[in-house]
Design an enzyme around this catalytic site. Structure first.
Site, PDB file in Angstrom:
ATOM      1  CD  GLU A   1      -2.537   2.011   0.483  1.00 53.21           C
ATOM      2  OE1 GLU A   1      -2.605   2.860   0.199  1.00 53.21           O
ATOM      3  OE2 GLU A   1      -3.162   1.139  -0.388  1.00 53.21           O
ATOM      4  CD  GLN A   2      -0.272   5.190  -4.266  1.00 53.55           C
ATOM      5  OE1 GLN A   2       0.952   5.524  -4.168  1.00 53.55           O
ATOM      6  NE2 GLN A   2      -1.095   5.939  -4.347  1.00 53.55           N
TER       7      GLN A   2
ATOM      8  NE  ARG B   1     -14.966   4.511  -0.757  1.00 51.46           N
ATOM      9  CZ  ARG B   1     -15.055   3.555  -1.389  1.00 51.46           C
ATOM     10  NH1 ARG B   1     -16.509   3.916  -2.582  1.00 51.46           N
ATOM     11  NH2 ARG B   1     -14.362   2.653  -2.109  1.00 51.46           N
TER      12      ARG B   1
ATOM     13  CE1 TYR C   1     -25.232   5.677   1.519  1.00 50.55           C
ATOM     14  CE2 TYR C   1     -25.782   6.377  -1.004  1.00 50.55           C
ATOM     15  CZ  TYR C   1     -24.959   5.759   0.393  1.00 50.55           C
ATOM     16  OH  TYR C   1     -23.259   5.339  -0.279  1.00 50.55           O
TER      17      TYR C   1
ATOM     18  CG  ASP D   1     -13.056   1.054  -9.012  1.00 56.64           C
ATOM     19  OD1 ASP D   1     -13.532   0.427  -9.622  1.00 56.64           O
ATOM     20  OD2 ASP D   1     -12.438   2.226  -8.885  1.00 56.64           O
TER      21      ASP D   1
END
Length: 403
Positions: free
Chosen positions: A28-29, A102, A208, A288
């Site tokens: 992970e950067q 998230r 929501y 993605d």
């Protein structure tokens, strides 16, 4: 195995591999795991995977179960459809429909991952095939050799570029604002406990509850003639948001007025056409990096979670035969993700119809569909929710001829 990228897709893959006893190293950067302050909709197809990963109790703890999915007219607030969710989707689709933050989703996926399996502060700059191995090259000069390198590093994936050449994603002419509105003790009277879709000319808004009802998430999408930066942290303002939706229903305006001016952000929506192949040699793509999509079916993270589960199952099923596993992985996933990509684009068109005549025709069709079937999904996504990645092993063959 090496996983490049510690977003939701990369973390989901790490958890799925650990569940199957497959070793990995995740790169992970950033200096730590970070997720933006935004909501996310976890539809039944994704929740089936999360449940299979042992997170059913955790999702229930951090999530919010909406009562319905509701479509409304932008100006009058007229109800166009109402799809029951809570207590209904479990029966229809095999899992519930959740709203989460998230960061909460990322956190529960990352729980119990060994620290020694995660490397921070490194950015992948290249992937090289070396015999029967792949080598990930990082910006600090270090390399990592493995039987498989997986690029879960987003729409501007370095792994994708290394495998298939660099090309820029296309700005779609659509942009979004996002914001969270805290809720003190009681739900806001002008925000229903639902996934609310407000359809307007060249724009729509989705609202929501998240964090168990402690906040309302706003995603406001609009077409624009001006280029907008591709960043989830580009500052905007309450004023800019209100001006963009001047004349919309008072319930939305009341909600927008309660946003924290310093916590309103905007970003441009970028897209790519579906790929014909994801894997090359001992490297592949996920999420993605392989299939970025517009958010209009709420499936970006869901597709990455499905990818992660299927890839882990393929590697386990074929007992480390990477070539066969990747072939089965792509066969299971490419058509599925292509259809979701293209249908998300189509929703961007139908949500944003500009002429009153087109709007009336669409709204009539929505009402008629609901009349014929009270459980009909207003955004016509039954085919998305029915899919069950957790049964993919049954569809894998036992030889290359079968996959």
């Amino acid at each position: 195995m090496g996983i490049v990228g510690g977003g939701i897709g990369g973390i989901a893959l790490a958890r799925a591999l650990r569940q199957r006893g497959i070793s990995f190293q995740l790169f992970e950067q950033a200096s730590e795991f970070r997720e933006v302050g935004a909501g996310i909709q976890m539809t039944p197809n994704a929740v089936k995977v999360l449940n299979s990963l042992g997170l059913d109790n955790e999702i229930d703890r951090v999530g919010f179960l909406p009562e319905a999915m509701v479509g409304r007219g932008w100006e009058t607030g007229e109800e166009l459809f109402r799809t029951p969710l809570k207590g209904t989707f479990d029966r229809l689709f095999g899992a519930a429909y959740y709203h989460l933050h998230r960061a909460d989703l990322h956190s529960i996926l990352a729980e119990e991952l060994p620290e020694e399996c995660i490397t921070y502060n490194v950015k992948c700059v290249d992937v090289i095939q070396k015999g029967e191995k792949a080598v990930a090259v990082f910006d600090n000069g270090e390399e990592f050799e493995a039987d498989l390198i997986v690029g879960a590093d987003g729409i501007r994936s370095a792994v994708r570029g290394a495998l298939w050449g660099n090309d820029d994603p296309t700005f779609t002419g659509h942009m979004c604002w996002r914001a969270l509105v805290p809720v003190d003790k009681h739900p806001l009277p002008f925000v229903q406990p639902a996934a609310s879709f407000w359809f307007g000319p060249k724009a729509h808004v989705v609202t929501y509850y998240v964090k168990g009802g402690k906040a309302v998430n706003i995603v406001a999408c609009k077409e624009t003639n001006e280029w907008v930066k591709e960043s989830w942290t580009e500052p905007s303002s309450t004023k800019e948001l209100l001006e963009a939706y001047d004349g919309w229903h008072s319930d939305l305006i009341s909600l927008f007025e309660r946003t924290d001016n310093s916590q309103v952000f905007k970003w441009g929506l970028y897209d790519r056409d579906p790929m014909e192949k994801w894997s090359k040699g001992n490297a592949t793509l996920l999420g993605d990096a392989a299939h970025p999509m517009l958010p209009y079916l709420s499936q970006g993270a869901a597709m990455a979670i499905e990818d992660a589960y299927v890839l882990s199952e393929a590697l386990d099923h074929f007992e480390g035969d990477v070539a066969m596993a990747l072939e089965a992985y792509e066969k299971e996933r490419r058509n599925r993700t292509r259809d979701v990509q293209l249908q998300a684009r189509e929703r961007g068109r139908t949500y944003h119809l500009d002429s009153p005549e087109e709007q009336r025709k669409r709204d009539l069709e929505l009402r008629e569909r609901q009349t014929q079937n009270p459980n009909a999904v207003g955004i016509s996504a039954e085919w998305v929710y029915e899919y069950d990645a957790t049964s993919c092993r049954q569809r894998f063959g036992t030889s290359k001829a079968q996959v």
